[in-house]
Write a protein that holds these residues in place. Structure first.
Motif, PDB file in Angstrom:
ATOM      1  N   ILE A   1     -15.346  30.991  -1.202  1.00  0.00           N
ATOM      2  CA  ILE A   1     -14.968  29.592  -1.007  1.00  0.00           C
ATOM      3  C   ILE A   1     -13.751  29.249  -1.861  1.00  0.00           C
ATOM      4  CG2 ILE A   1     -15.710  27.211  -1.433  1.00  0.00           C
ATOM      5  CD1 ILE A   1     -18.563  28.122  -0.698  1.00  0.00           C
ATOM      6  N   PHE A   2     -13.754  29.735  -3.110  1.00  0.00           N
ATOM      7  CA  PHE A   2     -12.627  29.436  -4.004  1.00  0.00           C
ATOM      8  C   PHE A   2     -11.300  29.897  -3.404  1.00  0.00           C
ATOM      9  CE2 PHE A   2     -15.640  30.022  -7.872  1.00  0.00           C
ATOM     10  CZ  PHE A   2     -16.186  28.768  -7.651  1.00  0.00           C
ATOM     11  N   TRP A   3     -11.312  31.045  -2.733  1.00  0.00           N
ATOM     12  CA  TRP A   3     -10.074  31.651  -2.243  1.00  0.00           C
ATOM     13  C   TRP A   3      -9.858  31.434  -0.748  1.00  0.00           C
ATOM     14  CZ3 TRP A   3      -6.244  33.729  -5.170  1.00  0.00           C
ATOM     15  CH2 TRP A   3      -6.528  33.934  -6.518  1.00  0.00           C
ATOM     16  N   LYS A   4     -10.604  30.529  -0.155  1.00  0.00           N
ATOM     17  CA  LYS A   4     -10.437  30.242   1.265  1.00  0.00           C
ATOM     18  C   LYS A   4      -9.009  29.767   1.538  1.00  0.00           C
ATOM     19  CE  LYS A   4     -12.402  27.593   5.104  1.00  0.00           C
ATOM     20  NZ  LYS A   4     -13.414  26.571   5.506  1.00  0.00           N
ATOM     21  N   GLY A   5      -8.423  30.262   2.613  1.00  0.00           N
ATOM     22  CA  GLY A   5      -7.068  29.878   2.973  1.00  0.00           C
ATOM     23  C   GLY A   5      -6.001  30.840   2.483  1.00  0.00           C
ATOM     24  N   THR A   6      -6.419  31.907   1.792  1.00  0.00           N
ATOM     25  CA  THR A   6      -5.451  32.884   1.283  1.00  0.00           C
ATOM     26  C   THR A   6      -5.517  34.201   2.047  1.00  0.00           C
ATOM     27  OG1 THR A   6      -6.985  33.792  -0.384  1.00  0.00           O
ATOM     28  CG2 THR A   6      -5.681  31.872  -1.026  1.00  0.00           C
TER      29      THR A   6
END
Length: 259
Positions: A218-223
């Motif tokens: 979740i923390f790195w979603k979108g990468t």
């Protein structure tokens, strides 16, 4: 495990579920290409080791945390392909940190320059001492923080990132970095920093690996496109480092250091 290369080293050890990965280099913990590859390898290996519950990233000594790219290696780059290969080393490290299925704590015991800021930003939780100043110095040597930029911007926001990137000669103090979100904690002394690191790492080592993995996703979603994005950014730096401005700036810097 200890890997020595180009006058520097990368080593790792596992204790009670905590994998400590340490890098070091006699030139203010700078990062030549081979060291970047070793560091990425250790992060990936420990991230996929079942016995590892959390990763602690640190550098050697009690001075500079990381001074970024090795100027000796920058000076030796002769072609765009060599430039791409070198700067892609930073891509490999940041992507290894991003994709590691374990939370990564960074121990910041001193100043962070360029790629060092990128390492702090790519960590999931950075704990620093109050004297840990930061600077993105790339523009001053004719390039820009292209590879580390996405990690830094993700952590501190576009406005703060542009401030760092544009005023490449200005140091920001540890309190600035904490207020912008780069550092999660600041401590007056290394002892206090290490006490907090040991507490957090110990707690995480006893926490649910599955829950932490889902949190990291979740923390790195979108990468998810960063493998391609950072490689493209590395190509920009690899091209610019061959320009006359960069050549002259690096020559001036290295002559000043050796004087």
């Amino acid at each position: 495990m200890l890997q020595e290369t180009s006058g520097g080293y990368v080593k790792s050890e596992l204790h009670k579920g905590i994998a400590t990965i340490e890098f070091g280099h006699p030139q203010s913990n700078s990062l030549p290409g081979k060291l970047l590859h070793e560091l990425a390898h250790e992060i990936e290996t420990n991230g996929n080791e079942p016995g590892v519950k959390v990763i602690l990233l640190r550098s050697g000594g009690d001075g500079v945390f990381c001074s970024g790219a090795s100027f000796d290696e920058l000076r030796s780059i002769k072609t765009a392909e060599q430039g791409l290969a070198f700067f892609n080393g930073f891509s490999l490290v940041i992507n290894a940190m991003r994709k590691a299925p374990k939370l990564i704590i960074a121990r910041i015991q001193g100043k962070c320059v360029g790629g060092g800021v990128g390492l702090a930003a790519a960590a999931d939780y950075a704990i620093a001492v109050e004297s840990a100043e930061i600077k993105l110095s790339e523009l001053a040597v004719g390039i820009g923080p292209f590879v580390v930029g996405p990690a830094v911007e993700r952590k501190i926001g576009t406005s703060a990132f542009t401030q760092l990137a544009i005023d490449a000669s200005m140091w920001r103090n540890g309190d600035w970095a904490r207020r912008k979100g780069l550092f999660a904690e600041l401590h007056p002394s290394a002892e206090g920093m290490d006490e907090s690191i040991n507490r957090l790492a110990g707690t995480l080592a006893l926490s649910s690996p599955d829950a932490m993995l889902e949190m990291k996703k979740i923390f790195w979603k979108g990468t998810e496109n960063w493998d391609q994005l950072l490689a493209e950014r590395a190509a920009i730096s690899g091209r610019l480092i061959l320009g006359s401005f960069a050549r002259e700036a690096i020559a001036k810097f290295t002559s000043k250091v050796k004087a």
